[in-house]
Write a protein that holds these residues in place. Structure first.
Motif, PDB file in Angstrom:
ATOM      1  N   ARG A  59       0.748   4.608   1.926  1.00  0.00           N
ATOM      2  CA  ARG A  59      -0.294   3.594   1.980  1.00  0.00           C
ATOM      3  C   ARG A  59       0.335   2.207   1.930  1.00  0.00           C
ATOM      4  O   ARG A  59       1.444   2.036   1.433  1.00  0.00           O
ATOM      5  N   GLN A  60      -0.399   1.254   2.462  1.00  0.00           N
ATOM      6  CA  GLN A  60       0.096  -0.112   2.472  1.00  0.00           C
ATOM      7  C   GLN A  60      -1.058  -1.072   2.280  1.00  0.00           C
ATOM      8  O   GLN A  60      -2.006  -1.075   3.073  1.00  0.00           O
ATOM      9  N   ALA A  61      -0.960  -1.863   1.232  1.00  0.00           N
ATOM     10  CA  ALA A  61      -1.933  -2.911   0.960  1.00  0.00           C
ATOM     11  C   ALA A  61      -1.423  -4.214   1.555  1.00  0.00           C
ATOM     12  O   ALA A  61      -0.208  -4.389   1.741  1.00  0.00           O
ATOM     13  N   PRO A  62      -2.317  -5.148   1.856  1.00  0.00           N
ATOM     14  CA  PRO A  62      -1.892  -6.424   2.438  1.00  0.00           C
ATOM     15  C   PRO A  62      -0.849  -7.127   1.574  1.00  0.00           C
ATOM     16  O   PRO A  62      -1.009  -7.249   0.357  1.00  0.00           O
ATOM     17  N   GLY A  63       0.228  -7.551   2.213  1.00  0.00           N
ATOM     18  CA  GLY A  63       1.272  -8.268   1.512  1.00  0.00           C
ATOM     19  C   GLY A  63       2.208  -7.420   0.684  1.00  0.00           C
ATOM     20  O   GLY A  63       3.093  -7.948   0.003  1.00  0.00           O
ATOM     21  N   LYS A  64       2.038  -6.090   0.759  1.00  0.00           N
ATOM     22  CA  LYS A  64       2.884  -5.190  -0.029  1.00  0.00           C
ATOM     23  C   LYS A  64       3.649  -4.249   0.889  1.00  0.00           C
ATOM     24  O   LYS A  64       3.297  -4.037   2.046  1.00  0.00           O
ATOM     25  N   GLU A  65       4.704  -3.662   0.321  1.00  0.00           N
ATOM     26  CA  GLU A  65       5.484  -2.692   1.084  1.00  0.00           C
ATOM     27  C   GLU A  65       4.733  -1.368   1.186  1.00  0.00           C
ATOM     28  O   GLU A  65       3.843  -1.066   0.379  1.00  0.00           O
ATOM     29  N   ARG A  66       5.124  -0.579   2.175  1.00  0.00           N
ATOM     30  CA  ARG A  66       4.523   0.742   2.332  1.00  0.00           C
ATOM     31  C   ARG A  66       4.945   1.617   1.145  1.00  0.00           C
ATOM     32  O   ARG A  66       6.116   1.697   0.806  1.00  0.00           O
ATOM     33  N   GLU A  67       3.962   2.264   0.551  1.00  0.00           N
ATOM     34  CA  GLU A  67       4.165   3.001  -0.695  1.00  0.00           C
ATOM     35  C   GLU A  67       3.967   4.495  -0.472  1.00  0.00           C
ATOM     36  O   GLU A  67       2.997   4.919   0.173  1.00  0.00           O
ATOM     37  N   PHE A  68       4.859   5.287  -1.026  1.00  0.00           N
ATOM     38  CA  PHE A  68       4.745   6.742  -0.951  1.00  0.00           C
ATOM     39  C   PHE A  68       3.561   7.221  -1.792  1.00  0.00           C
ATOM     40  O   PHE A  68       3.403   6.805  -2.936  1.00  0.00           O
ATOM     41  N   VAL A  69       2.763   8.125  -1.192  1.00  0.00           N
ATOM     42  CA  VAL A  69       1.620   8.700  -1.901  1.00  0.00           C
ATOM     43  C   VAL A  69       1.878  10.173  -2.218  1.00  0.00           C
ATOM     44  O   VAL A  69       1.792  10.593  -3.367  1.00  0.00           O
ATOM     45  N   ALA A  70       2.185  10.959  -1.183  1.00  0.00           N
ATOM     46  CA  ALA A  70       2.386  12.394  -1.404  1.00  0.00           C
ATOM     47  C   ALA A  70       3.079  13.008  -0.195  1.00  0.00           C
ATOM     48  O   ALA A  70       2.967  12.496   0.917  1.00  0.00           O
TER      49      ALA A  70
ATOM     50  N   TYR B 135      12.391  15.707   4.110  1.00  0.00           N
ATOM     51  CA  TYR B 135      11.344  15.807   3.100  1.00  0.00           C
ATOM     52  C   TYR B 135      11.694  14.779   2.038  1.00  0.00           C
ATOM     53  O   TYR B 135      12.775  14.815   1.469  1.00  0.00           O
ATOM     54  N   GLY B 136      10.795  13.837   1.798  1.00  0.00           N
ATOM     55  CA  GLY B 136      11.113  12.844   0.792  1.00  0.00           C
ATOM     56  C   GLY B 136      10.061  11.776   0.694  1.00  0.00           C
ATOM     57  O   GLY B 136       8.989  11.867   1.299  1.00  0.00           O
ATOM     58  N   SER B 137      10.385  10.719  -0.047  1.00  0.00           N
ATOM     59  CA  SER B 137       9.420   9.674  -0.358  1.00  0.00           C
ATOM     60  C   SER B 137       9.710   8.348   0.329  1.00  0.00           C
ATOM     61  O   SER B 137       9.035   7.355   0.048  1.00  0.00           O
ATOM     62  N   SER B 138      10.696   8.320   1.193  1.00  0.00           N
ATOM     63  CA  SER B 138      11.021   7.081   1.897  1.00  0.00           C
ATOM     64  C   SER B 138      10.398   7.080   3.284  1.00  0.00           C
ATOM     65  O   SER B 138      10.531   8.060   4.025  1.00  0.00           O
ATOM     66  N   PRO B 139       9.730   5.984   3.665  1.00  0.00           N
ATOM     67  CA  PRO B 139       9.165   5.906   5.023  1.00  0.00           C
ATOM     68  C   PRO B 139      10.217   6.123   6.109  1.00  0.00           C
ATOM     69  O   PRO B 139       9.898   6.668   7.178  1.00  0.00           O
TER      70      PRO B 139
END
Length: 123
Positions: free
Chosen positions: A38-49, A103-107
């Motif tokens: 997920r990515q919120a405005p002004g923030k980096e893309r964040e791992f969810v699952a 498989y991992g948490s990095s975009p």
């Protein structure tokens, strides 16, 4: 060309639930690791699952553990994210991602991405 299409986003009140889906095409779905970011405005893309090829192992970001559940239906080439106890800070564009090897948490580990579906949680 692999195609990932997210759906199910929307506006929900804090404390509510929402389920988003990601339908894949032009790939052998069961062979791919799938993930949500997920990515919120002004923030980096964040791992969810993330969910590996045959449904396990599963990994969650710290901010969603205990509230979100990732799952997949290989017969339907679809992945789901059930989101419960939603908070305003969960507001973001939610993206699904797929990769044949990683498989991992990095975009950076994922080769294919959808266009995203917006989730907005009101307080």
């Amino acid at each position: 060309q692999v195609q990932l299409v997210e759906s199910g986003g929307g506006l929900v009140q804090a404390g509510g639930s929402l389920r988003v889906s990601c339908t894949a095409s032009r790939l052998t779905f069961s062979s791919y690791t799938m993930a949500w970011f997920r990515q919120a405005p002004g923030k980096e893309r964040e791992f969810v699952a993330a969910l590996s090829r045959r449904g396990g192992p599963i990994d969650y970001g710290d901010s969603v553990k205990g509230r979100f559940t990732i799952s997949r239906d290989n017969a339907k080439s679809t992945m789901y994210l059930q989101m419960n106890s939603l908070k305003p800070e969960d507001t973001a564009m939610y993206y699904c991602a797929a990769d044949l090897r990683s498989y991992g948490s990095s975009p950076a580990q994922y080769a294919y991405w959808g266009q995203g579906t917006q989730v907005t949680v009101s307080s």
